[in-house]
Enzyme design. Structure first.
Site, PDB file in Angstrom:
ATOM      1  N   HIS A 140       0.841  -1.191   0.000  1.00  0.00           N
ATOM      2  CA  HIS A 140       0.000   0.000   0.000  1.00  0.00           C
ATOM      3  C   HIS A 140       0.882   1.250   0.000  1.00  0.00           C
ATOM      4  O   HIS A 140       1.764   1.385   0.849  1.00  0.00           O
ATOM      5  CB  HIS A 140      -0.904   0.000   1.228  1.00  0.00           C
ATOM      6  CG  HIS A 140      -2.019   0.985   1.163  1.00  0.00           C
ATOM      7  ND1 HIS A 140      -1.825   2.335   1.305  1.00  0.00           N
ATOM      8  CD2 HIS A 140      -3.354   0.826   0.958  1.00  0.00           C
ATOM      9  CE1 HIS A 140      -2.983   2.966   1.201  1.00  0.00           C
ATOM     10  NE2 HIS A 140      -3.929   2.074   0.993  1.00  0.00           N
ATOM     11  N   HIS A 165     -10.996   5.100  -3.793  1.00  0.00           N
ATOM     12  CA  HIS A 165     -10.926   3.671  -4.095  1.00  0.00           C
ATOM     13  C   HIS A 165     -12.077   3.215  -5.004  1.00  0.00           C
ATOM     14  O   HIS A 165     -12.075   2.065  -5.468  1.00  0.00           O
ATOM     15  CB  HIS A 165     -11.003   2.849  -2.803  1.00  0.00           C
ATOM     16  CG  HIS A 165      -9.818   3.012  -1.900  1.00  0.00           C
ATOM     17  ND1 HIS A 165      -9.719   4.023  -0.971  1.00  0.00           N
ATOM     18  CD2 HIS A 165      -8.675   2.285  -1.782  1.00  0.00           C
ATOM     19  CE1 HIS A 165      -8.574   3.916  -0.315  1.00  0.00           C
ATOM     20  NE2 HIS A 165      -7.916   2.882  -0.786  1.00  0.00           N
ATOM     21  N   ARG A 241      -1.683  19.909  -1.364  1.00  0.00           N
ATOM     22  CA  ARG A 241      -1.435  18.470  -1.361  1.00  0.00           C
ATOM     23  C   ARG A 241      -1.318  18.032   0.098  1.00  0.00           C
ATOM     24  O   ARG A 241      -0.298  18.212   0.741  1.00  0.00           O
ATOM     25  CB  ARG A 241      -0.142  18.145  -2.115  1.00  0.00           C
ATOM     26  CG  ARG A 241       0.241  16.688  -2.381  1.00  0.00           C
ATOM     27  CD  ARG A 241      -0.657  15.624  -1.928  1.00  0.00           C
ATOM     28  NE  ARG A 241      -0.251  14.293  -2.377  1.00  0.00           N
ATOM     29  CZ  ARG A 241      -0.750  13.192  -1.871  1.00  0.00           C
ATOM     30  NH1 ARG A 241      -1.655  13.240  -0.893  1.00  0.00           N
ATOM     31  NH2 ARG A 241      -0.366  12.009  -2.327  1.00  0.00           N
ATOM     32  N   CYS A 288       3.616  19.361  -7.276  1.00  0.00           N
ATOM     33  CA  CYS A 288       3.569  17.986  -6.782  1.00  0.00           C
ATOM     34  C   CYS A 288       4.264  17.072  -7.784  1.00  0.00           C
ATOM     35  O   CYS A 288       4.118  17.240  -9.004  1.00  0.00           O
ATOM     36  CB  CYS A 288       2.130  17.531  -6.574  1.00  0.00           C
ATOM     37  SG  CYS A 288       2.009  15.842  -5.920  1.00  0.00           S
ATOM     38  N   TYR A 435       6.877   7.885  -4.621  1.00  0.00           N
ATOM     39  CA  TYR A 435       7.337   8.813  -5.658  1.00  0.00           C
ATOM     40  C   TYR A 435       8.575   8.293  -6.380  1.00  0.00           C
ATOM     41  O   TYR A 435       9.510   9.034  -6.651  1.00  0.00           O
ATOM     42  CB  TYR A 435       7.603  10.188  -5.045  1.00  0.00           C
ATOM     43  CG  TYR A 435       6.356  10.811  -4.463  1.00  0.00           C
ATOM     44  CD1 TYR A 435       5.419  11.437  -5.280  1.00  0.00           C
ATOM     45  CD2 TYR A 435       6.097  10.748  -3.097  1.00  0.00           C
ATOM     46  CE1 TYR A 435       4.267  11.997  -4.757  1.00  0.00           C
ATOM     47  CE2 TYR A 435       4.943  11.306  -2.558  1.00  0.00           C
ATOM     48  CZ  TYR A 435       4.033  11.926  -3.394  1.00  0.00           C
ATOM     49  OH  TYR A 435       2.890  12.477  -2.876  1.00  0.00           O
TER      50      TYR A 435
END
Length: 655
Positions: A140, A165, A241, A288, A435
């Site tokens: 996850h 989701h 963010r 971001c 990331y």
């Protein structure tokens, strides 16, 4: 030592499962959880909704007095975006998240499912299906604690909050790991047995032009047609963010802890930071690392990490605070010797950050930057407490955050709590998992869900971003008046990470078949390799003769407007995403195409959004979503249609 699984259950399930309580805000100390049924929640929501002005403008209820330590949300400056039409058959996919019947699988008692609730075995239920996701314990993107929080239970109450989701592809992926069914009676019991507290009730109210890609946690991007209105992005429009809920921190009680290798541990109050060190200011763009992630989510490839930014997770601001190197020097580090290369200590390689924001289990946000970025005398990395000459808004890290110019946004931790000098990068999932730039043949379904994948060495962690540009005006999917029109003006923004400057931006109105250089605008002077702030561009182009002839005949004409920027390293944006598609959706910079239609029957300067196919005020490249958007899943499912801010705490009035 207490086993991890017991710690999770003690911290979370006792406070959340079956009790109908909201997790306490960690920044306010060990306050007792408050029942969700408390009458003040309904009253506060009603007051806020009653104070919402026509057209979507936000106003706070007069009865709610904002503490003098905080500021109210500024008056809305720009009209709210047009509300797109709702097409029930298209927007709400009643079967999208319903598992298919599986009579071939056994019926498993709910009591047996509940026994599989730790790291040794994690089972979940959802709408009658039973799933064994034990293998996923490290897969996850948001970390293991949240998986353990829901293990042995039904996912429906959790996904009521985290509706990203519910876009269909998550349930479709889970079906591969379905091991059985619940009886009809147990399926009803599984949902009724859990009440999941909403930790986002104290989140601040946002400007409606800050468009929500996810509601919880809030990730919002400004309408990109507003990005060229000002060189400095107004605070209320600056993209947000959030990885977790927004903490409500009393500035008088704020403490920053600095510790680690080679320095003496210190604790600083907000007043200490403001009085012990010189104040500096820097204008820098933040973006971001996953901006434009939705571009990579289509019928061929799917992205299993949120948020799916559309295009606007980039903004520009002036930040005020104290240099990180000054604070480290105060704590005993020889920053001058380190920055000059005269001192190298293998124990001092990274500066880790831990924040006051936590998830429901108490797991806090964290990230890190290389020590070189912190001690560089010309790098301008700072602990910021001002944004555009005002105290930081709560959404942007009040009272103190990290600003590391040129770095990806996620490195620049908000609500800063601890700074740790270390020989290692942060171990938090937001550094080690979320990331990374994987090769195009690596996907979530087969590789990243079974974490760790075999070759992490081939997936570097995003630290700086490539050169990029966005056409902001004309707006995407706009209908422009073109009566007697002979030319069109294109405006946008361009930026490159790592302090690289923008040397040229080329624009095209025919999809990239022909190009011409735009005029550049950057009112702040910044040094070589310290070009932290974006460059705005504009160009007035003559319409091609063919276009003018069609307009003269009364025809509407479609234009494909795009741009490509070149930075000071002579790096150019790629035309398409295919060469660099990656499963985490990071560092996206292919040409952004804006589709605009010219109408010869309308007066020039008359611009109208074409709402026939729009689902969001911003759209991916080309003006269309490859997959149904539905507010990134928030309005997809018929069972989950409630107002995301139906329940609020008074602290939501703190901006």
């Amino acid at each position: 030592m207490i086993p991890f699984r017991h710690l999770i259950k003690a911290q979370n399930r006792a406070a959340v499962r079956l009790l109908g309580t909201a997790a306490p805000n960690p920044s306010r100390g060990a306050a007792s959880p408050k029942p969700l049924s408390s009458s003040k929640y309904g009253a506060a929501a009603a007051a806020l909704l009653a104070a919402t002005a026509a057209g979507g403008a936000i106003a706070l209820a007069e009865s709610k007095k904002v503490d003098s330590k905080y500021r109210k949300l500024p008056k809305q400056k720009y009209p709210s975006p047009e509300t797109p039409p709702i097409h029930p058959k298209e927007s709400h996919h009643s079967d999208l998240n319903n598992p298919p019947p599986r009579p071939d699988l056994p019926t498993i008692p709910l009591e047996e499912v509940e026994q599989h609730s730790d790291e040794e075995s994690m089972w979940y239920t959802f709408r009658g299906g039973v799933y064994d996701l034990t293998f996923f314990i490290n897969g996850h993107p948001g970390g293991t604690p949240r998986l353990l929080m829901a293990a042995g239970q039904d996912l429906e109450p959790y996904w009521e909050v985290y509706r990203q989701h519910l876009r269909g592809h998550v349930v479709q992926w889970m079906e591969k790991y379905r091991i059985g069914n619940l009886s009809e009676e147990d399926a009803k019991k599984a949902v009724k047995g859990i009440t999941f507290g909403d930790m986002f009730e104290t989140d601040p109210i946002r400007d409606p032009n800050n468009l929500a890609c996810t509601e919880k946690p809030f990730c919002g991007e400004p309408r990109i047609d507003l990005l060229t209105e000002n060189y400095i992005t107004p605070n209320e429009l600056f993209y947000v963010r959030n990885h977790l809920a927004v903490p409500d921190i009393d500035p008088d009680e704020y403490v920053l802890i600095v510790k680690g290798k080679g320095i003496k541990k210190h604790k600083f109050t907000l007043e200490d930071l403001k009085t012990k060190f010189p104040k500096y200011e820097v204008v820098t763009t933040l973006q971001c690392a996953g901006n434009r992630r939705e571009d990579l989510h289509n019928n061929e490839h799917q992205i299993f990490i949120a948020p799916h930014w559309v295009v606007g997770a980039i903004s520009n601001a002036k930040w005020g605070g104290v240099k990180i190197r000054d604070v480290l020097q105060y704590c005993g580090m020889d920053v001058d010797a380190m920055s000059l290369g005269k001192l190298e200590d293998p124990k001092i390689k990274h500066l880790q950050f831990e924040s006051y924001d936590t998830d429901e289990t108490g797991f806090c946000y964290g990230n890190s930057i290389p020590i070189e970025s912190a001690v560089d005398a010309l790098g301008e990395a700072m602990f910021a407490f001002e944004m555009n000459d005002e105290p930081l808004p709560r959404d942007h890290g009040f009272p103190v955050r990290v600003i590391a110019p040129g770095h990806v946004g996620n490195c620049q931790a908000k609500w800063l709590h601890k700074v740790i000098v270390s020989d290692k990068e942060s171990s938090k999932p937001w550094k080690q998992k979320s990331y990374r730039g994987f090769a195009p043949d690596i996907n979530f379904e087969e590789d990243l869900s079974h974490w760790p994948p075999k070759r992490l060495d081939q997936a570097p962690i995003a630290l700086f971003q490539p050169v990029t540009s966005l056409v902001c005006n004309p707006p995407q999917n706009s209908l422009m008046g073109a009566k007697d029109l002979s030319e069109i003006t294109v405006k946008g923004v361009a930026w490159s990470g790592g302090g690289r400057g923008i040397e040229r931006v080329d624009v095209s109105i025919d999809g990239g078949k022909s190009w011409t250089a735009a005029e550049l605008y950057k009112p702040v002077e910044q040094k070589m390799n310290r070009q932290w702030a974006w460059t705005q561009f504009s160009k007035t182009l003559k319409l091609p003769e063919e276009v003018r002839e069609r307009l003269a005949r009364g025809e509407q004409v479609s234009l494909d407007i795009t741009s490509k920027a070149m930075n000071s390293d002579f790096n150019l944006q790629p035309e398409t995403m295919e060469p660099y598609w990656n499963a985490r959706g990071v560092c996206i910079n292919h040409w952004y195409h804006v589709k605009t239609k010219l109408d010869p029957n309308r007066e020039p300067n008359n611009i109208q959004h074409d709402n026939s196919e729009i689902e969001f005020a911003n759209t991916p490249s080309g003006g269309k979503f490859a997959q149904p958007w539905d507010a990134h899943g928030f309005t997809t499912d018929p069972k989950h249609q409630t107002n995301p801010r139906a329940r609020i705490e008074p602290e939501a009035s703190h901006f």
